[in-house]
Scaffold this motif. Sequence first.
Motif, PDB file in Angstrom:
ATOM      1  N   UNK A  40       0.846  -1.188   0.000  1.00  0.00           N
ATOM      2  CA  UNK A  40       0.000   0.000   0.000  1.00  0.00           C
ATOM      3  C   UNK A  40       0.881   1.237   0.000  1.00  0.00           C
ATOM      4  N   UNK A  41       0.365   2.361  -0.473  1.00  0.00           N
ATOM      5  CA  UNK A  41       1.163   3.598  -0.499  1.00  0.00           C
ATOM      6  C   UNK A  41       1.709   3.944   0.881  1.00  0.00           C
ATOM      7  N   UNK A  42       3.004   4.197   0.953  1.00  0.00           N
ATOM      8  CA  UNK A  42       3.628   4.591   2.205  1.00  0.00           C
ATOM      9  C   UNK A  42       3.891   3.454   3.165  1.00  0.00           C
ATOM     10  N   UNK A  43       3.599   2.230   2.729  1.00  0.00           N
ATOM     11  CA  UNK A  43       3.804   1.074   3.606  1.00  0.00           C
ATOM     12  C   UNK A  43       4.776   0.098   2.968  1.00  0.00           C
ATOM     13  N   UNK A  44       5.334  -0.776   3.791  1.00  0.00           N
ATOM     14  CA  UNK A  44       6.246  -1.791   3.281  1.00  0.00           C
ATOM     15  C   UNK A  44       5.456  -2.925   2.628  1.00  0.00           C
ATOM     16  N   UNK A  45       6.149  -3.620   1.753  1.00  0.00           N
ATOM     17  CA  UNK A  45       5.551  -4.783   1.117  1.00  0.00           C
ATOM     18  C   UNK A  45       5.280  -5.844   2.176  1.00  0.00           C
ATOM     19  N   UNK A  46       4.113  -6.485   2.117  1.00  0.00           N
ATOM     20  CA  UNK A  46       3.774  -7.480   3.127  1.00  0.00           C
ATOM     21  C   UNK A  46       3.266  -8.765   2.494  1.00  0.00           C
ATOM     22  N   UNK A  47       3.519  -9.846   3.176  1.00  0.00           N
ATOM     23  CA  UNK A  47       3.080 -11.172   2.774  1.00  0.00           C
ATOM     24  C   UNK A  47       1.570 -11.276   2.907  1.00  0.00           C
ATOM     25  N   UNK A  48       0.935 -11.930   1.923  1.00  0.00           N
ATOM     26  CA  UNK A  48      -0.509 -12.149   1.967  1.00  0.00           C
ATOM     27  C   UNK A  48      -0.815 -13.647   2.065  1.00  0.00           C
ATOM     28  N   UNK A  49      -0.396 -14.393   1.063  1.00  0.00           N
ATOM     29  CA  UNK A  49      -0.662 -15.836   1.028  1.00  0.00           C
ATOM     30  C   UNK A  49       0.239 -16.464  -0.019  1.00  0.00           C
ATOM     31  N   UNK A  50       0.605 -17.716   0.207  1.00  0.00           N
ATOM     32  CA  UNK A  50       1.446 -18.420  -0.752  1.00  0.00           C
ATOM     33  C   UNK A  50       1.182 -19.900  -0.735  1.00  0.00           C
ATOM     34  N   UNK A  51       1.718 -20.577  -1.732  1.00  0.00           N
ATOM     35  CA  UNK A  51       1.490 -22.017  -1.855  1.00  0.00           C
ATOM     36  C   UNK A  51       2.732 -22.668  -2.449  1.00  0.00           C
ATOM     37  N   UNK A  52       3.127 -23.809  -1.892  1.00  0.00           N
ATOM     38  CA  UNK A  52       4.238 -24.546  -2.473  1.00  0.00           C
ATOM     39  C   UNK A  52       3.765 -25.215  -3.757  1.00  0.00           C
TER      40      UNK A  52
END
Length: 126
Positions: A40-52
């Motif tokens: 998001x603007x002004x925020x750090x990149x963040x993890x949401x969801x992932x899959x092997x």
Amino acid sequence: QVQLVESGGGQVQAGGSLRLSCAASGRTSSVYAITWFRQAPGKEREFVAGITWRDGLAYYADSAKGRFTVSRDIVKNTETLQMRSLNPDDTALYYCAAVRGDSYHPISVADEYDIWGQGTQVTVSS
């Protein structure tokens, strides 16, 4: 090499749903995991969801649990992030990213990933 292309972003009202897709091409047999991050603007990149990629094990950020579902189709080489009950805090540029190799990689750590898509914008209005 592996290439990633996201699609499916857009604008939705709070409480609505969106489905994001990540199309992978190239040497996908080398992929360990494909994961969604957002910024998001002004925020750090963040993890949401992932899959092997091989085992299909899914991982979620606390903010995504119960609302988002990640899945993959290894035949079509696509990964999908189904998002429900969206709220304005979910507004961000969403990226899919791939990490390659056979050894373990911590799914939620952005620095592990060396292949990124161009991003797709998700905007949730109140």
